[in-house]
Enzyme design. Structure first.
Site, PDB file in Angstrom:
ATOM      1  N   GLU A 175      25.199  -3.261  39.291  1.00  0.00           N
ATOM      2  CA  GLU A 175      25.141  -2.084  38.410  1.00  0.00           C
ATOM      3  C   GLU A 175      25.556  -0.852  39.203  1.00  0.00           C
ATOM      4  O   GLU A 175      25.067  -0.610  40.308  1.00  0.00           O
ATOM      5  CB  GLU A 175      23.724  -1.923  37.844  1.00  0.00           C
ATOM      6  N   ASN A 218      16.754  -2.613  37.320  1.00  0.00           N
ATOM      7  CA  ASN A 218      16.757  -3.171  35.963  1.00  0.00           C
ATOM      8  C   ASN A 218      16.702  -4.689  36.145  1.00  0.00           C
ATOM      9  O   ASN A 218      17.711  -5.322  36.431  1.00  0.00           O
ATOM     10  CB  ASN A 218      18.025  -2.779  35.208  1.00  0.00           C
ATOM     11  N   GLU A 301      14.248   3.867  30.478  1.00  0.00           N
ATOM     12  CA  GLU A 301      15.499   3.320  29.934  1.00  0.00           C
ATOM     13  C   GLU A 301      15.298   1.899  29.399  1.00  0.00           C
ATOM     14  O   GLU A 301      16.083   0.992  29.677  1.00  0.00           O
ATOM     15  CB  GLU A 301      16.608   3.373  31.000  1.00  0.00           C
ATOM     16  N   LYS A 375      13.845  10.485  42.458  1.00  0.00           N
ATOM     17  CA  LYS A 375      15.260  10.848  42.640  1.00  0.00           C
ATOM     18  C   LYS A 375      15.336  12.272  43.165  1.00  0.00           C
ATOM     19  O   LYS A 375      14.538  13.128  42.766  1.00  0.00           O
ATOM     20  CB  LYS A 375      16.015  10.749  41.316  1.00  0.00           C
ATOM     21  N   ASP A 380      19.712  13.202  37.290  1.00  0.00           N
ATOM     22  CA  ASP A 380      20.181  11.849  37.617  1.00  0.00           C
ATOM     23  C   ASP A 380      21.377  11.885  38.557  1.00  0.00           C
ATOM     24  O   ASP A 380      22.495  11.602  38.122  1.00  0.00           O
ATOM     25  CB  ASP A 380      20.551  11.119  36.314  1.00  0.00           C
ATOM     26  N   GLU A 402      14.709   9.538  46.757  1.00  0.00           N
ATOM     27  CA  GLU A 402      15.744   8.536  46.468  1.00  0.00           C
ATOM     28  C   GLU A 402      17.111   9.224  46.389  1.00  0.00           C
ATOM     29  O   GLU A 402      17.323  10.107  45.564  1.00  0.00           O
ATOM     30  CB  GLU A 402      15.427   7.816  45.150  1.00  0.00           C
ATOM     31  N   GLU A 408      28.079   6.967  41.662  1.00  0.00           N
ATOM     32  CA  GLU A 408      28.116   6.876  40.205  1.00  0.00           C
ATOM     33  C   GLU A 408      28.720   8.124  39.565  1.00  0.00           C
ATOM     34  O   GLU A 408      29.587   8.029  38.706  1.00  0.00           O
ATOM     35  CB  GLU A 408      26.692   6.629  39.680  1.00  0.00           C
ATOM     36  N   GLU A 538      32.972  18.955  43.505  1.00  0.00           N
ATOM     37  CA  GLU A 538      32.200  19.853  42.635  1.00  0.00           C
ATOM     38  C   GLU A 538      33.135  20.863  41.969  1.00  0.00           C
ATOM     39  O   GLU A 538      32.975  21.185  40.784  1.00  0.00           O
ATOM     40  CB  GLU A 538      31.149  20.583  43.477  1.00  0.00           C
TER      41      GLU A 538
HETATM   42  C1  GCV Z   1      19.768   1.176  37.509  1.00  0.00           C
HETATM   43  C2  GCV Z   1      21.036   5.953  35.676  1.00  0.00           C
HETATM   44  C3  GCV Z   1      22.119   4.918  35.850  1.00  0.00           C
HETATM   45  C4  GCV Z   1      21.576   3.518  35.600  1.00  0.00           C
HETATM   46  C5  GCV Z   1      20.416   3.280  36.562  1.00  0.00           C
HETATM   47  C6  GCV Z   1      19.357   4.356  36.326  1.00  0.00           C
HETATM   48  C7  GCV Z   1      18.198   4.226  37.288  1.00  0.00           C
HETATM   49  O1  GCV Z   1      20.642   6.042  34.355  1.00  0.00           O
HETATM   50  O2  GCV Z   1      23.183   5.207  34.989  1.00  0.00           O
HETATM   51  O3  GCV Z   1      22.600   2.587  35.798  1.00  0.00           O
HETATM   52  O4  GCV Z   1      19.857   2.009  36.369  1.00  0.00           O
HETATM   53  O5  GCV Z   1      19.937   5.629  36.498  1.00  0.00           O
HETATM   54  O6  GCV Z   1      18.247   4.908  38.298  1.00  0.00           O
HETATM   55  O7  GCV Z   1      17.290   3.467  37.028  1.00  0.00           O
END
Ligand code: GCV
Length: 706
Positions: A175, A218, A301, A375, A380, A402, A408, A538
Site C-alpha cells: 500500500e 490495514n 478508515e 503522524k 496526513d 510517525e 505518497e 512544495e
Molecule cells: C495504510 C492514508 C493513506 C492510506 C493509509 C492511511 C494510514 O489515508 O492514504 O493508504 O493506510 O493513511 O496511515 O493508515
C-alpha cells in the site's frame, strides 16, 4: 531461449569500496555472541575483498571492536543469545522503559596506541560501531581521531512496512508503495528466496534502524493470520533481521479474536477476549522470543476498533498492553483516528482536530507499555503541515512520532524530494516557546515521571523515545524506485540517532557512501539537486500549507477540487474572493487552540502565522499580503512558475554529471526527472489557471496562464 541474467541489485549505501579502509587492515573482534558473529562475518567478507585479516584474540590489530567491561578491569562481556532474558526488551533491565533494549546501542570510538578502538556499551553497539567505522572510511584510522561517544536519541527506531500478503485489488502488494513488490511476500506467499531481506537488514543496521513492522496497518484477511497459523513466516523473517539487531513487529487486526479465534466479540473488556490475546501473545513469544511488539490501526478508515463496543482507545490499547507486558514488549497504537465519512457541507467538523479530540482526554489512562503513535502532522503526511498538537498534549503518555518515507503525497518516488529538511523542522519544533525542548527532546525523555530519559554518555541505557517511519522500499533493483530516494531511507535512521543533525550533512554522508570517491563536481550537483528539493516540490504543488489538491485515490498529480466535495475532510474552500481553512478559535474550527502557548497565539493571529502555513490556519482574500511582501495570488503564480522552472534546471544539472555516474543509475534518474518536469508543469498550469479563473486577478508578470 536463454534465461535473462538476474537483475543486478543496487548496493545502496554499502557498495564494496566503502569496505576498503576496514577490509585492507587487521581487525580484531574481542567479544562473543550473535552480534559479534555478525560483525566477524562482515569483517571477513571485507577482508576477503581487500586483503586485510581478522586477527585472533590477542593478535595484532589496526581496529579492535570490543564490549565495555561491566566493571572496570573486568574481562569483556559475551553477548547473550536471543533466548537470554537480557537480550529481551523490558522488565529484565531494572529501570528501563518497557519496550526498550536493556543494553545500550551506544559505543565509544577512539584511538589506543596505534589502533582504532570501538568499545560498545552493549551487544548491539558492536554493530553500530562497525558501521560508524565504515562511514568514516580512512578517517576512522586517523592517528588524530578524537574520542567520541555515540548514543541514539531514540531507543526504538522502527520502519513500518505497509506490505500486504495478498495483492490488494486497489492498493496492490504494497500500500502506497512506489518501488515494486514486497521484499517479504509475493502474491500471497512468503518469498522462497529471502536473500534481499538479509541485504536490507544490513543496510538498515548501517543506517541505525532497529525494528521493522512487516505488514500493513490495514490488516486484511490474509495478513491477520500472520499472528497465528502463519506466524512461522514472521519467525523466518525475524531470524534474518535478528543478526543485525532488528526486531520484528506485527500489525494486528483488532477484531482478531472474532476473525481468527471464533469468539463472538472483540470487546477489550471481555475476559474471553483478554484471555485470547494473552494466550495468542504467549504463543508469539514462544515462537519468536525477541518479538518486537504490535502495531494497531483501530477505528480508522474502516478498521475495527474499541468504538464498536462502546469502549475507549485506552481500553483497547491497555488490553493489548496487558498481553504484551509479561514479555516486556510494547503495543504501538496509532492516533490516526478521524471521521472519513464527513459531510463536506458541515464547516464545523475539522479533521485536523480529530486526533487531539479523541486522545488528549485519555492522557494518563494508557499503560506504560502503550506507545501512542502520532503522524507528524494533524492531517496526513502532506508536503507542509504544522506539527501535530497531540505530540505536546499528553505528558503522561508514551508517544512515537510517525514520519512517511514512502512519498505518497510528495511525488511517489517519481519526483525527487529529499525529505530530511521537513523532518528536521518537525523534530526540532519547540511547541512551548523558543527556548523550550524540541519535539525530539521531549519524545526522547519519555512521559513525565517515567524516569526514562536519556542518561548521558556510556550509561548503557537507551533513550525512551520512539521514531517510526513508513518505509519506501520494494523489490525494485534500486530498492526505492528513484535511486536518489534511497537518501530518505538512509536519513531517517540517522536522524533517529541525532535529530539535530543538519540534513545537508546527512546527505553529504550518504553521497560519500553511495558514490564512493565522488568528485567535488558530482557532490556539488547532488546537493544542488537534493538539498532544496522538498521546497521545490512544495512550490509547484498545493500552496501555503493548504494541502491535498491531488487526484483522489492514488494521490499523484494535481486535481485542485478532487477532494473538495468528498467525505474525507480535506478541503481548501477556495471561492472567488479567497482560499484557506479558518482554524482559528475566534471564527473557525478552533484547531489553533489545541496548541500550547505561544504557538496557539502565533497560529491564531494573521499577523504572526508563518506564511508557509497561512492557508492551513486562515481563510484569506487573494489580495492578502504575506510577510514576504507579496500577495497570496501573486505568491501562487510566482512559486508555481519558479518551481517548474527549477525542475528543468535540475534536469540540466543531472545531465552535466552523466560522465560521473553509473549509466544505469543515471538513466533511471533521467527518466524520473523527465516525468517530474512533465508533472511539475501540469501542477503549475492547473493551479495557476484554477486560481486565475477563481480570482480574476492577472499575473503581475504577464506569464502564460490558461
Ligand atoms: C495504510 C492514508 C493513506 C492510506 C493509509 C492511511 C494510514 O489515508 O492514504 O493508504 O493506510 O493513511 O496511515 O493508515
Amino acid at each position: 531461449m536463454t534465461d535473462l541474467p538476474p537483475p543486478v541489485i543496487h548496493p545502496a549505501w554499502l557498495p564494496p569500496p566503502t569496505w576498503r579502509p576496514l577490509g585492507s587492515r587487521r581487525v580484531r573482534v574481542d567479544a562473543s555472541g550473535p552480534f559479534a558473529d555478525t560483525v566477524r562475518d562482515e569483517v571477513s567478507r571485507a577482508c576477503s575483498l581487500f586483503g586485510g585479516s581478522l586477527s585472533p584474540a590477542g593478535g595484532p590489530a589496526d581496529l579492535i571492536l570490543t564490549l565495555a567491561p561491566e566493571d572496570s578491569g573486568a574481562a569483556p562481556r559475551s553477548v547473550p543469545d536471543a533466548s537470554d532474558a537480557a537480550f529481551r526488551f523490558g522488565p529484565a533491565a531494572p529501570g528501563a522503559a518497557p519496550g526498550f533494549p536493556a543494553a545500550g546501542d551506544g559505543f565509544r570510538l577512539g584511538r589506543r596506541g596505534t589502533a582504532t578502538v570501538v568499545t560498545a556499551d552493549g551487544p548491539s553497539g558492536l554493530l553500530y560501531g562497525l558501521f560508524e567505522v565504515i562511514r568514516r572510511g580512512e578517517g576512522a584510522f586517523d592517528p588524530a581521531l578524537a574520542d567520541e561517544h555515540h548514543e541514539p536519541a531514540f531507543g526504538l527506531r522502527v520502519l513500518d512496512h505497509w506490505d500486504n500478503v495478498d495483492v490488494h485489488p486497489v492498493m496492490g502488494q504494497v500500500e502506497r508503495g512506489y518501488a515494486g513488490g514486497s521484499l517479504f511476500w509475493h502474491a500471497g506467499r512468503l518469498r522462497d528466496d529471502l536473500t534481499r531481506v538479509g541485504d536490507y537488514a544490513r543496510l538498515l543496521a548501517a543506517s541505525g534502524i532497529n525494528a521493522v513492522t512487516v505488514n500493513n496497518v490495514n490488516v486484511h484477511a490474509g495478513e491477520a493470520h500472520l499472528l497465528t497459523d502463519r506466524l512461522g513466516e514472521v519467525a523466518t523473517i525475524a531470524s534474518i533481521f535478528r543478526r543485525y539487531g532488528i526486531r520484528v513487529h506485527l500489525s494486528i487486526d483488532f477484531a482478531a479474536p472474532v476473525v481468527l479465534g471464533d469468539l463472538p466479540t472483540a470487546d477489550p473488556l471481555d475476559p474471553r477476549v483478554r484471555r485470547w490475546w494473552a494466550d495468542t501473545t504467549d504463543r508469539v513469544f514462544a515462537t519468536i522470543p525477541d518479538f518486537g511488539g504490535y502495531l494497531v490501526k483501530a477505528d480508522s478508515e474502516g478498521r475495527p476498533g474499541p468504538f464498536t463496543y462502546g469502549r475507549t482507545h485506552a481500553d483497547g490499547a491497555d488490553m493489548l498492553a496487558a498481553a504484551l507486558a509479561p514479555h516486556g514488549a510494547p503495543v504501538r497504537w496509532r492516533a490516526f483516528v478521524y471521521n472519513h465519512r464527513q459531510d463536506w457541507r458541515d464547516r464545523s467538523t475539522d479533521r485536523a482536530r480529530a486526533a487531539h479530540d479523541h486522545f488528549a482526554p485519555l492522557d494518563g489512562q494508557f499503560a506504560d507499555n502503550v506507545i501512542l503513535q502520532v503522524k507528524h502532522g494533524p492531517m496526513d503526511f502532506q508536503t507542509r503541515e504544522p506539527v501535530s498538537p497531540v505530540l505536546f498534549a499528553m505528558r503522561h503518555t508514551r508517544q512515537a512520532v510517525e514520519l512517511q518515507v514512502t512519498q505518497e503525497y510528495t511525488g511517489q518516488q517519481k519526483h525527487l524530494c529529499y525529505l530530511p529538511p521537513m523532518w528536521s523542522e518537525v523534530l526540532g519544533f519547540r511547541a512551548t516557546g523558543d527556548s523550550a525542548p524540541t519535539l525530539a527532546e521531549r519524545l526522547s525523555a519519555g512521559p513525565a515521571g517515567s524516569g526514562s530519559a536519556v542518561e548521558g554518555a556510556a550509561s548503557g541505557r537507551t533513550a525512551a523515545g520512539v521514531l517510526s517511519a513508513v518505509a519506501n522500499v520494494g523489490d525494485d533493483r534500486f530498492w526505492t524506485g528513484h535511486p536518489l530516494a534511497q537518501a530518505n531511507l538512509y536519513a531517517v535512521g540517522r536522524l533517529a540517532w541525532a535529530p539535530d543533525r543538519d540534513p545537508a550533512a546527512i546527505l553529504d554522508e550518504w553521497i560519500s557512501l553511495t558514490f564512493p570517491d565522488a568528485p567535488p563536481r558530482l557532490r556539488h550537483t547532488l546537493h544542488t539537486l537534493m538539498d532544496d528539493s522538498w521546497r521545490t516540490y512544495e512550490h509547484y504543488t498545493a500552496p501555503l500549507g493548504v494541502g491535498f489538491m491531488v487526484r483522489p485515490g492514488h494521490h499523484y498529480g494535481p486535481d485542485v477540487d478532487g477532494y473538495e466535495y468528498t467525505p474525507w475532510g480535506t478541503y481548501h474552500f477556495a471561492d472567488r474572493d479567497g482560499v484557506g481553512v479558518d482554524r482559528t478559535v475566534a471564527t473557525g474550527t478552533g484547531f489553533a487552540g489545541q496548541y500550547p502557548a505561544p504557538w496557539s497565539d502565533r497560529y491564531e493571529s494573521l499577523s504572526s502565522c508563518p506564511d508557509e502555513l497561512l492557508l492551513f490556519f486562515h481563510h484569506v482574500p487573494y489580495t492578502h499580503v504575506l510577510h514576504s511582501g507579496t500577495t497570496v495570488i501573486q505568491h501562487i503564480y510566482d512559486t508555481h512558475f519558479a518551481g517548474a522552472q527549477r525542475v528543468a534546471e535540475m534536469q540540466s544539472a543531472w545531465q552535466s554529471v552523466a560522465d560521473l555516474v553509473d549509466p544505469d543509475v543515471h538513466a533511471r534518474v533521467t527518466g524520473r526527472l523527465a516525468e517530474q518536469h512533465r508533472s511539475a508543469e501540469e501542477w503549475r498550469d492547473q493551479i495557476n489557471t484554477y486560481f486565475h479563473r477563481k480570482s480574476g486577478i492577472p499575473d503581475a508578470k504577464g506569464r502564460p496562464i490558461h
